[in-house]
Design an enzyme around this catalytic site. Structure first.
Site, short mmCIF file in Angstrom:
data_model
loop_
_atom_site.label_atom_id
_atom_site.label_comp_id
_atom_site.label_asym_id
_atom_site.label_seq_id
_atom_site.Cartn_x
_atom_site.Cartn_y
_atom_site.Cartn_z
N GLU A 99 0.83 -1.21 0.00
CA GLU A 99 0.00 0.00 0.00
C GLU A 99 0.87 1.26 0.00
O GLU A 99 2.03 1.22 0.41
CB GLU A 99 -0.89 0.01 1.25
N ASP A 103 -4.32 5.13 6.22
CA ASP A 103 -4.93 6.33 6.78
C ASP A 103 -5.97 5.88 7.82
O ASP A 103 -5.60 5.54 8.94
CB ASP A 103 -5.53 7.11 5.61
N PHE A 152 -2.14 16.11 4.41
CA PHE A 152 -2.34 15.47 3.12
C PHE A 152 -1.03 15.48 2.34
O PHE A 152 -0.46 16.53 2.07
CB PHE A 152 -3.45 16.18 2.33
P1 5GP Z 1 -7.84 4.38 4.23
O1 5GP Z 1 -8.81 3.33 3.81
O2 5GP Z 1 -6.69 3.86 5.05
O3 5GP Z 1 -8.51 5.53 4.89
O4 5GP Z 1 -7.35 5.03 2.90
C1 5GP Z 1 -6.17 4.77 2.32
C2 5GP Z 1 -6.14 5.46 0.98
O5 5GP Z 1 -6.54 6.83 1.08
C3 5GP Z 1 -4.73 5.48 0.45
O6 5GP Z 1 -4.45 4.31 -0.28
C4 5GP Z 1 -4.73 6.74 -0.39
O7 5GP Z 1 -5.21 6.45 -1.69
C5 5GP Z 1 -5.71 7.66 0.31
N1 5GP Z 1 -5.01 8.62 1.20
C6 5GP Z 1 -5.03 8.64 2.54
N2 5GP Z 1 -4.27 9.64 3.02
C7 5GP Z 1 -3.73 10.26 1.95
C8 5GP Z 1 -2.83 11.38 1.79
O8 5GP Z 1 -2.34 12.02 2.72
N3 5GP Z 1 -2.51 11.71 0.51
C9 5GP Z 1 -3.01 11.05 -0.58
N4 5GP Z 1 -2.63 11.46 -1.77
N5 5GP Z 1 -3.86 10.00 -0.46
C10 5GP Z 1 -4.21 9.61 0.78
MG MG Z 2 -4.90 3.68 -2.18
#
Ligand code: 5GP
Ligand code: MG
Ligand code: MG
Length: 179
Positions: A99, A103, A152
């Site tokens: 991954e 997040d 971000f």
């Molecule tokens: P989760 O399901 O853990 O909330 O989401 C993970 C996904 O959210 C990551 O694979 C990514 O695509 C997106 N994401 C989460 N935080 C960031 C960030 O700070 N920057 C970017 N570009 N994408 C993020």
């Molecule tokens: Mg992703």
């Protein structure tokens, strides 16, 4: 540095050095249990990380790709839709999910469940970045490149509006880019 970038959080040199360490650790740990994992990279953000990491894994691994999206804004938040599935069966296989960033953790939790339901023997996770402050579900990557603060980030695969994935470092964009 790209004109839209406010600051670099993780340099290219640091990413490459960390991929070397992770590659060694992963090789050692899977060799110990006499397993060669299938690396499953989640499109598109993990592609640059996968490409750097596999150079440092000293096992006869294979890799494949999956693309998933979450049903955001619906009741079933947490559920995912598979947009591109794996080419092969995962029955009895040890999987190492690759991954870009963990997040909230929802994506990884759902993909892990799905692969286990399909008969994977074991599912571990390697993530370039981790934002532990944002976690809402109980999941932890087995291998993490770097912890980042709750900001971000873009670069090394991570996008804003599909842009900046090709930056060779991880950074934060200037405020005006979002306006
Ligand atoms: P989760 O399901 O853990 O909330 O989401 C993970 C996904 O959210 C990551 O694979 C990514 O695509 C997106 N994401 C989460 N935080 C960031 C960030 O700070 N920057 C970017 N570009 N994408 C993020
Ligand atoms: Mg992703
Ligand atoms: Mg994205």
């Amino acid at each position: 540095m790209h004109k839209d970038v406010k600051k670099v959080l993780v340099s290219q040199e640091a990413i490459i050095a960390r991929c070397e360490e992770l590659g060694k650790q992963i090789s050692d740990e899977y060799r110990k249990i006499e397993s060669t994992p299938l690396l499953v990279a989640l499109l598109k953000g993990s592609v640059p990380f996968l490409a750097e990491l596999v150079k440092h894994i000293d096992l006869d691994i294979q890799f494949d790709f999956m693309d998933v999206s979450s049903y955001e804004g619906t009741e079933s938040i947490g559920d995912i839709r598979v947009d591109k599935d794996l080419d092969c069966s995962v029955k009895g296989i040890d999987i190492l999910l690759v991954e870009d960033i963990v997040d909230t953790g929802r994506t990884l939790l759902e993909v892990t469940k799905l692969l286990k339901n399909k008969g994977a023997r074991d599912v571990k996770v390697v993530s370039l970045l981790d934002k532990p402050d944002r976690r809402v579900v109980d999941i932890k990557a087995d291998y993490v490149g770097f912890e980042v603060p709750n900001e971000f980030v873009v670069g090394f695969g991570l996008d804003f509006d599909q842009k900046y994935r090709n930056l060779p470092y991880v950074g934060v964009l200037k405020d005006e880019v979002y306006q």
